[in-house]
Design a protein around this motif. Structure first.
Motif, short mmCIF file in Angstrom:
data_model
loop_
_atom_site.label_atom_id
_atom_site.label_comp_id
_atom_site.label_asym_id
_atom_site.label_seq_id
_atom_site.Cartn_x
_atom_site.Cartn_y
_atom_site.Cartn_z
N ASN A 1 -6.53 -1.26 -7.95
CA ASN A 1 -6.63 -1.99 -8.93
C ASN A 1 -5.69 -2.27 -10.18
O ASN A 1 -7.07 -2.01 -11.55
CB ASN A 1 -7.65 -2.94 -8.41
CG ASN A 1 -7.53 -4.62 -8.85
OD1 ASN A 1 -6.67 -5.29 -9.31
ND2 ASN A 1 -8.60 -5.48 -9.27
N GLU B 1 -2.38 0.14 -6.19
CA GLU B 1 -2.48 -1.31 -5.30
C GLU B 1 -3.84 -1.59 -4.74
O GLU B 1 -5.06 -2.79 -5.86
CB GLU B 1 -1.20 -1.78 -3.80
CG GLU B 1 -2.31 -2.35 -2.71
CD GLU B 1 -1.78 -4.14 -2.93
OE1 GLU B 1 -1.96 -4.43 -4.09
OE2 GLU B 1 -2.63 -4.57 -2.44
N GLN B 2 -4.57 -0.29 -4.39
CA GLN B 2 -5.76 -0.38 -3.67
C GLN B 2 -6.40 0.59 -4.88
O GLN B 2 -7.81 -0.12 -5.24
CB GLN B 2 -5.88 0.32 -2.06
CG GLN B 2 -5.17 -0.20 -1.36
CD GLN B 2 -5.83 0.58 -0.28
OE1 GLN B 2 -5.17 1.35 0.37
NE2 GLN B 2 -7.54 -0.11 0.21
N ARG C 1 -11.41 -7.68 -0.61
CA ARG C 1 -10.95 -6.19 -1.43
C ARG C 1 -10.90 -6.97 -2.33
O ARG C 1 -9.69 -8.17 -2.56
CB ARG C 1 -9.64 -5.53 -0.43
CG ARG C 1 -10.36 -5.40 0.83
CD ARG C 1 -8.71 -4.78 1.55
NE ARG C 1 -9.11 -4.28 2.89
CZ ARG C 1 -9.74 -3.78 3.56
NH1 ARG C 1 -10.78 -2.48 2.67
NH2 ARG C 1 -10.01 -3.44 4.71
N ASP D 1 -7.65 -5.62 -4.78
CA ASP D 1 -6.56 -4.95 -5.07
C ASP D 1 -5.52 -5.91 -6.19
O ASP D 1 -6.06 -6.56 -6.03
CB ASP D 1 -5.74 -4.66 -3.41
CG ASP D 1 -6.53 -3.81 -2.33
OD1 ASP D 1 -7.94 -3.20 -2.92
OD2 ASP D 1 -5.82 -4.01 -1.47
N ARG E 1 0.98 -1.48 0.01
CA ARG E 1 0.23 -0.07 -0.52
C ARG E 1 0.77 1.59 0.08
O ARG E 1 0.28 2.72 -0.08
CB ARG E 1 -1.29 0.05 1.09
CG ARG E 1 -2.09 -0.52 1.29
CD ARG E 1 -2.59 -0.68 2.12
NE ARG E 1 -3.90 -1.71 1.84
CZ ARG E 1 -5.15 -2.11 2.88
NH1 ARG E 1 -5.12 -0.87 3.92
NH2 ARG E 1 -5.99 -2.84 2.94
#
Ligand code: ADP
Ligand code: MG
Length: 393
Positions: free
Chosen positions: A126, A123-124, A151, A153, A118
């Motif tokens: 995607n 990353e978050q 999640r 990601d 992160r």
């Protein structure tokens, strides 16, 4: 949910990226609880045993796409070495040439720990390009971070579009056990709900209640249900905006042929920190209900002992105070006994898991789920981006 797992030949000699969840409680430079690290030991053993070259990737805290030294996974190297009994090398990024070089020089049998995924904002999000970048040093991806599997990601989902991907032991086991209680429960199926709030668990209550033969509702959330049954609840926890939901759930579960049992009596006191208490059927105006009473324990125990599968989410009372722990303890005993008679019992919920451990029942239930939010999402029938691409049934 059955997941695609790896055979030794899938990973032998291969550069393998393993998604773990090392988001452990950490204070004053120390890991407070290494349960999450230990949970991946079987997968790591199996990968190394098959001859894979293994790098570990995880998130740690919420750095929101920035490099935050206090959230560096480098701080965990000593604990990871201690838990797995392997030499752990660390690289201060999770993508790029540094990772490629470190992988190329990694002795088989050692582990490479990558920096907090992160630290990169992609990353978050995607981000598909970031997934390709992350995949570059590797030949195989193994997903084992169940607690992050709700999640979408890059390290829980996007990378699976780029590399041949498999589920690790922990993910397989979670899919198997939650699959039983959420999809194909053995009958009679008893659902136990408790804990503080109805609103935390609405999705699960809604999704699972129709599947169950018996729904037992205790803990703080029971008083919202009791109130809709016109019972006196005094100063107990309640969520007035959930009365309609509570009514609907009881009606629809009963229409589907399930029995819904609410507490017959409560342990009542001035508040959660009280030092004196009493038992009563209805809660007096100036008191709170803080645990289920003996008649309720008897009623709930009887149902639990007849079960072939059980999902328990939420403690029966404020078990942190010994005065309000008896209900939760008694249900631990009942669930353990049913399990010894062949029932599948699954514990979901962080506080329920703590209670089961605290009272010494951890190895007397079938499975304690390692996900908090992830377990709730799975049990609400929601998509699981970290598992769905690996599903084979
Ligand atoms: P889990 O983490 O297992 O999902 P929750 O977070 O929903 O469980 O609820 C756990 C908390 O609920 C505990 O801290 C416990 O003290 C509290 N609780 C249980 N029963 C009551 C009650 N009757 N009144 C107030 N709080 C309660
Ligand atoms: Mg909780």
């Amino acid at each position: 949910m059955k997941l695609k797992t790896f055979a030794p030949a899938d990973v032998a000699g291969k550069k393998t990226l393993l998604r773990v969840d090392f988001n452990v409680p950490f204070r004053d430079g120390k890991v407070q609880d290494d349960l999450r690290i230990r949970a991946h030991a079987p997968t790591i053993e199996r990968l190394l045993g098959a001859g894979a070259h293994v790098a570990l990737v995880s998130h740690f805290g919420r750095p929101d796409g920035h490099v935050v030294p206090e959230m560096s996974l480098g701080q965990l190297v000593g604990d990871v070495e201690r838990v797995y009994g392997k030499k752990v090398h660390f690289v201060d990024d999770c993508v790029g040439d540094k990772v490629t070089d470190a992988m190329n020089s990694l002795p088989q049998g050692d582990l490479l720990l990558l920096e907090n995924s992160r630290f990169h904002p992609e990353e978050q999000k995607n981000d598909p390009d970031f997934a390709k970048l992350m995949a570059r040093p590797f030949e195989v991806f193994v997903m084992d971070a169940f607690s992050a599997a709700h999640r979408a990601d890059v390290t829980t989902n996007g990378i699976m579009s780029v590399l041949p991907s498999f589920a690790g032991n922990l993910l397989v086991k979670e899919g198997e056990m939650l699959g039983i209680v959420c999809e194909k429960p053995h009958i009679p199926y008893v659902l136990i709900f408790g804990g503080a709030k109805v609103s935390d668990k609405i999705g699960v209550v809604k999704f699972l209640s129709d599947l169950a033969n018996t729904v037992l509702i205790g803990g703080g959330m029971a008083y919202t249900f009791l109130k809709t049954d016109r019972r006196a609840i005094g100063k107990s926890l309640r969520e007035e905006d959930r009365y309609v939901f509570a009514r609907d759930i009881m009606d629809s579960a009963r229409t589907a042929g399930a029995k819904v049992y609410l507490p017959l009596d409560s342990v009542v006191a001035d508040g959660p920190n009280a030092t004196t208490s009493s038992v009563s059927d209805d809660v007096p105006d100036d008191k709170m209900g803080l645990d289920i009473g003996p008649k309720t324990i008897e009623l709930f125990t009887k149902s639990i002992l007849s079960a072939k599968s059980i999902l328990w989410n939420g403690p029966m009372g404020v078990f942190e105070n010994p005065m309000f722990a008896e209900g939760t303890k008694a249900l631990c005993e009942a669930v353990a006994k049913a399990t010894s008679w062949g029932a599948i019992s699954v514990i979901g919920g962080g506080d329920t898991a703590s209670a089961v451990r605290k009272f010494g029942f951890a190895d007397k239930v079938s499975w304690i789920s390692t996900g908090g939010g992830a377990t709730l999402e799975y049990c609400s029938g929601k998509p699981m981006p970290g598992m769905d691409p690996l599903r084979i049934d």
